[in-house]
Scaffold this active site. Sequence first.
Site, short mmCIF file in Angstrom:
data_model
loop_
_atom_site.label_atom_id
_atom_site.label_comp_id
_atom_site.label_asym_id
_atom_site.label_seq_id
_atom_site.Cartn_x
_atom_site.Cartn_y
_atom_site.Cartn_z
N ARG A 1 56.70 -57.54 4.33
CA ARG A 1 57.12 -58.60 3.39
C ARG A 1 56.95 -58.05 1.97
O ARG A 1 55.92 -58.24 1.34
CB ARG A 1 56.26 -59.86 3.59
CG ARG A 1 56.37 -60.44 4.98
CD ARG A 1 55.53 -61.68 5.18
NE ARG A 1 55.38 -61.93 6.60
CZ ARG A 1 56.32 -62.48 7.38
NH1 ARG A 1 57.45 -62.88 6.86
NH2 ARG A 1 56.10 -62.64 8.68
N CYS B 1 58.76 -65.97 8.82
CA CYS B 1 59.95 -65.70 8.00
C CYS B 1 60.77 -66.97 7.79
O CYS B 1 61.31 -67.20 6.70
CB CYS B 1 60.83 -64.63 8.65
SG CYS B 1 59.97 -63.08 8.91
C1 BEZ Z 1 57.02 -64.04 11.68
O1 BEZ Z 1 56.55 -65.01 12.24
O2 BEZ Z 1 57.79 -64.12 10.75
C2 BEZ Z 1 56.59 -62.67 12.17
C3 BEZ Z 1 55.32 -62.50 12.63
C4 BEZ Z 1 54.94 -61.24 13.08
C5 BEZ Z 1 55.84 -60.20 13.08
C6 BEZ Z 1 57.12 -60.39 12.58
C7 BEZ Z 1 57.50 -61.62 12.13
#
Ligand code: BEZ
Length: 236
Positions: A137, A54
Amino acid sequence: MEDNKIEAVSMPRIGDVAPAFRAVTTQGEIDFPKDYKDKWTILFSHPADFTPVCTSEFMTFATMEKQFNDANCRLIGLSVDGLYSHIAWLRTIKDKIEYKGMKDVEVNFPLIEDITMEVAKKYGMIQPGESATKAVRAVFYIDPKGIIRAMIYYPLSLGRNFDELYRVLIGLQVADQYSVALPADWRPGDDVIVPTAGSCGVAKSRMDNQDGIECRDWFFCTKKLPMSDVNKVIKQ
Ligand code: BEZ
């Protein structure tokens, strides 16, 4: 993926009126779509603040914000975190994170706090087979009339492709502006597809390569759409 019972959720569809909402954001309260009249909006969700994928996405979105704004499009982010988490995360990004040449990145578009998941649920961003506690997402393209024109969903583990997010925006605007369709892998400057001819006479003149239209068969005709025309859409 989490092992959860799948509950029925409402999912907006392409062509639907975008669900309205009021929300608290990092840029103050917003009343959507009222505050976004006459503009395109990309409303997108991310799973959680203070997570790496993110963070890379927010830095990229913030770096490209002017490019989206120039195409008459505003960005709105959302996660089911609270406002203070959002503020702390965005401050950390600005003060500490350097990634792929991006640093000192300020996120100036609103990020919605949605602890109750009210907005996320309206937009089908909570997909329990993937996660019952985090938004996937999701990316919604909402046109100036408040209609959902495209949706893209990615799972938690895969960061979005921002060239594609921008290409979809420009493609939607170009298709609207010039009443054309866009072929596989279309990029600004490539040929575009003209609507199928409504009569034999028109089809014949097209097959004869008149009016700058090139046909492979009666149902598959293209024409040039130079960058100068695409630029009229991009820089409104
Ligand atoms: C992230 O790195 O943004 C992420 C990865 C897995 C679950 C939630 C967020």
